[in-house]
Design a protein around this motif. Structure first.
Motif, PDB file in Angstrom:
ATOM      1  N   ILE A   1       0.807  -1.215   0.000  1.00  0.00           N
ATOM      2  CA  ILE A   1       0.000   0.000   0.000  1.00  0.00           C
ATOM      3  C   ILE A   1       0.845   1.271   0.000  1.00  0.00           C
ATOM      4  N   GLY A   2       2.074   1.181   0.461  1.00  0.00           N
ATOM      5  CA  GLY A   2       2.948   2.361   0.506  1.00  0.00           C
ATOM      6  C   GLY A   2       3.147   2.987  -0.860  1.00  0.00           C
ATOM      7  N   LYS A   3       3.366   2.175  -1.867  1.00  0.00           N
ATOM      8  CA  LYS A   3       3.555   2.692  -3.225  1.00  0.00           C
ATOM      9  C   LYS A   3       2.267   3.287  -3.771  1.00  0.00           C
ATOM     10  N   ILE A   4       1.151   2.733  -3.360  1.00  0.00           N
ATOM     11  CA  ILE A   4      -0.145   3.226  -3.834  1.00  0.00           C
ATOM     12  C   ILE A   4      -0.492   4.544  -3.147  1.00  0.00           C
ATOM     13  N   GLU A   5      -0.262   4.618  -1.844  1.00  0.00           N
ATOM     14  CA  GLU A   5      -0.613   5.825  -1.079  1.00  0.00           C
ATOM     15  C   GLU A   5       0.244   7.031  -1.452  1.00  0.00           C
ATOM     16  N   THR A   6       1.360   6.814  -2.113  1.00  0.00           N
ATOM     17  CA  THR A   6       2.188   7.936  -2.555  1.00  0.00           C
ATOM     18  C   THR A   6       1.954   8.247  -4.031  1.00  0.00           C
ATOM     19  N   ALA A   7       0.988   7.566  -4.638  1.00  0.00           N
ATOM     20  CA  ALA A   7       0.599   7.762  -6.043  1.00  0.00           C
ATOM     21  C   ALA A   7       1.742   7.445  -7.010  1.00  0.00           C
ATOM     22  N   ARG A   8       2.696   6.618  -6.575  1.00  0.00           N
ATOM     23  CA  ARG A   8       3.791   6.213  -7.463  1.00  0.00           C
ATOM     24  C   ARG A   8       3.425   4.987  -8.280  1.00  0.00           C
ATOM     25  N   TYR A   9       2.321   4.351  -7.929  1.00  0.00           N
ATOM     26  CA  TYR A   9       1.905   3.111  -8.561  1.00  0.00           C
ATOM     27  C   TYR A   9       0.565   3.325  -9.252  1.00  0.00           C
ATOM     28  N   ASN A  10       0.474   2.938 -10.512  1.00  0.00           N
ATOM     29  CA  ASN A  10      -0.772   3.064 -11.271  1.00  0.00           C
ATOM     30  C   ASN A  10      -1.644   1.860 -10.919  1.00  0.00           C
ATOM     31  N   ILE A  11      -2.466   2.013  -9.906  1.00  0.00           N
ATOM     32  CA  ILE A  11      -3.241   0.920  -9.321  1.00  0.00           C
ATOM     33  C   ILE A  11      -4.210   0.309 -10.339  1.00  0.00           C
ATOM     34  N   THR A  12      -4.366  -0.998 -10.282  1.00  0.00           N
ATOM     35  CA  THR A  12      -5.335  -1.672 -11.146  1.00  0.00           C
ATOM     36  C   THR A  12      -6.699  -1.705 -10.459  1.00  0.00           C
ATOM     37  N   VAL A  13      -7.727  -1.915 -11.251  1.00  0.00           N
ATOM     38  CA  VAL A  13      -9.077  -2.028 -10.708  1.00  0.00           C
ATOM     39  C   VAL A  13      -9.164  -3.238  -9.778  1.00  0.00           C
ATOM     40  N   SER A  14      -8.501  -4.329 -10.133  1.00  0.00           N
ATOM     41  CA  SER A  14      -8.527  -5.534  -9.295  1.00  0.00           C
ATOM     42  C   SER A  14      -7.908  -5.262  -7.926  1.00  0.00           C
ATOM     43  N   THR A  15      -6.795  -4.544  -7.899  1.00  0.00           N
ATOM     44  CA  THR A  15      -6.151  -4.208  -6.629  1.00  0.00           C
ATOM     45  C   THR A  15      -7.036  -3.275  -5.818  1.00  0.00           C
ATOM     46  N   LEU A  16      -7.620  -2.291  -6.480  1.00  0.00           N
ATOM     47  CA  LEU A  16      -8.508  -1.361  -5.779  1.00  0.00           C
ATOM     48  C   LEU A  16      -9.714  -2.099  -5.209  1.00  0.00           C
ATOM     49  N   SER A  17     -10.258  -3.044  -5.966  1.00  0.00           N
ATOM     50  CA  SER A  17     -11.396  -3.832  -5.496  1.00  0.00           C
ATOM     51  C   SER A  17     -11.021  -4.641  -4.251  1.00  0.00           C
ATOM     52  N   LYS A  18      -9.844  -5.233  -4.258  1.00  0.00           N
ATOM     53  CA  LYS A  18      -9.390  -6.011  -3.100  1.00  0.00           C
ATOM     54  C   LYS A  18      -9.245  -5.108  -1.879  1.00  0.00           C
ATOM     55  N   LEU A  19      -8.701  -3.916  -2.071  1.00  0.00           N
ATOM     56  CA  LEU A  19      -8.551  -2.984  -0.958  1.00  0.00           C
ATOM     57  C   LEU A  19      -9.912  -2.499  -0.462  1.00  0.00           C
ATOM     58  N   CYS A  20     -10.832  -2.243  -1.364  1.00  0.00           N
ATOM     59  CA  CYS A  20     -12.183  -1.846  -0.948  1.00  0.00           C
ATOM     60  C   CYS A  20     -12.832  -2.941  -0.112  1.00  0.00           C
ATOM     61  N   ASN A  21     -12.695  -4.181  -0.543  1.00  0.00           N
ATOM     62  CA  ASN A  21     -13.226  -5.301   0.243  1.00  0.00           C
ATOM     63  C   ASN A  21     -12.597  -5.321   1.630  1.00  0.00           C
ATOM     64  N   TYR A  22     -11.298  -5.101   1.689  1.00  0.00           N
ATOM     65  CA  TYR A  22     -10.571  -5.087   2.963  1.00  0.00           C
ATOM     66  C   TYR A  22     -11.111  -3.988   3.888  1.00  0.00           C
ATOM     67  N   TYR A  23     -11.406  -2.825   3.302  1.00  0.00           N
ATOM     68  CA  TYR A  23     -11.904  -1.702   4.096  1.00  0.00           C
ATOM     69  C   TYR A  23     -13.420  -1.737   4.286  1.00  0.00           C
ATOM     70  N   GLY A  24     -14.087  -2.715   3.688  1.00  0.00           N
ATOM     71  CA  GLY A  24     -15.518  -2.893   3.902  1.00  0.00           C
ATOM     72  C   GLY A  24     -16.410  -1.956   3.110  1.00  0.00           C
ATOM     73  N   ILE A  25     -15.941  -1.526   1.940  1.00  0.00           N
ATOM     74  CA  ILE A  25     -16.772  -0.679   1.083  1.00  0.00           C
ATOM     75  C   ILE A  25     -16.763  -1.244  -0.337  1.00  0.00           C
ATOM     76  N   THR A  26     -17.729  -0.803  -1.139  1.00  0.00           N
ATOM     77  CA  THR A  26     -17.777  -1.222  -2.537  1.00  0.00           C
ATOM     78  C   THR A  26     -16.974  -0.242  -3.387  1.00  0.00           C
ATOM     79  N   LEU A  27     -16.681  -0.644  -4.605  1.00  0.00           N
ATOM     80  CA  LEU A  27     -16.012   0.274  -5.535  1.00  0.00           C
ATOM     81  C   LEU A  27     -16.870   1.514  -5.772  1.00  0.00           C
ATOM     82  N   LYS A  28     -18.193   1.328  -5.880  1.00  0.00           N
ATOM     83  CA  LYS A  28     -19.082   2.459  -6.088  1.00  0.00           C
ATOM     84  C   LYS A  28     -18.983   3.451  -4.919  1.00  0.00           C
TER      85      LYS A  28
END
Length: 74
Positions: free
Chosen positions: A39-66
């Motif tokens: 998550i460190g690379k993502i939180e500094t905007a150095r990584y062009n996050i994929t939708v799949s990774t974002l979806s996994k993180l949303c699940n982890y945080y208990g929210i939907t992509l929407k």
């Protein structure tokens, strides 16, 4: 050729993910241990996050992509 990057969008996503992590009360290391996502690379905007990774993180945080994008304000 480098992939296209929307720096403004990546910074907004990075900021929202950091807010969610802080609200959950976990460290970057804990997120990595729980999800396998650096998550460190993502939180500094150095990584062009994929939708799949974002979806996994949303699940982890208990929210939907929407919900994530609604809260992002984009």
């Amino acid at each position: 050729m480098q992939p296209w990057r929307d720096t403004t969008l990546l910074e907004a996503i990075a900021g929202k993910l950091k807010e969610l992590r802080v609200a959950k009360g976990v460290s970057q290391e804990t997120v990595y241990e729980d999800t396998g996502i650096h998550i460190g690379k993502i939180e500094t905007a150095r990584y062009n996050i994929t939708v799949s990774t974002l979806s996994k993180l949303c699940n982890y945080y208990g929210i939907t992509l929407k919900e994530f994008f609604d809260k992002l304000g984009k």
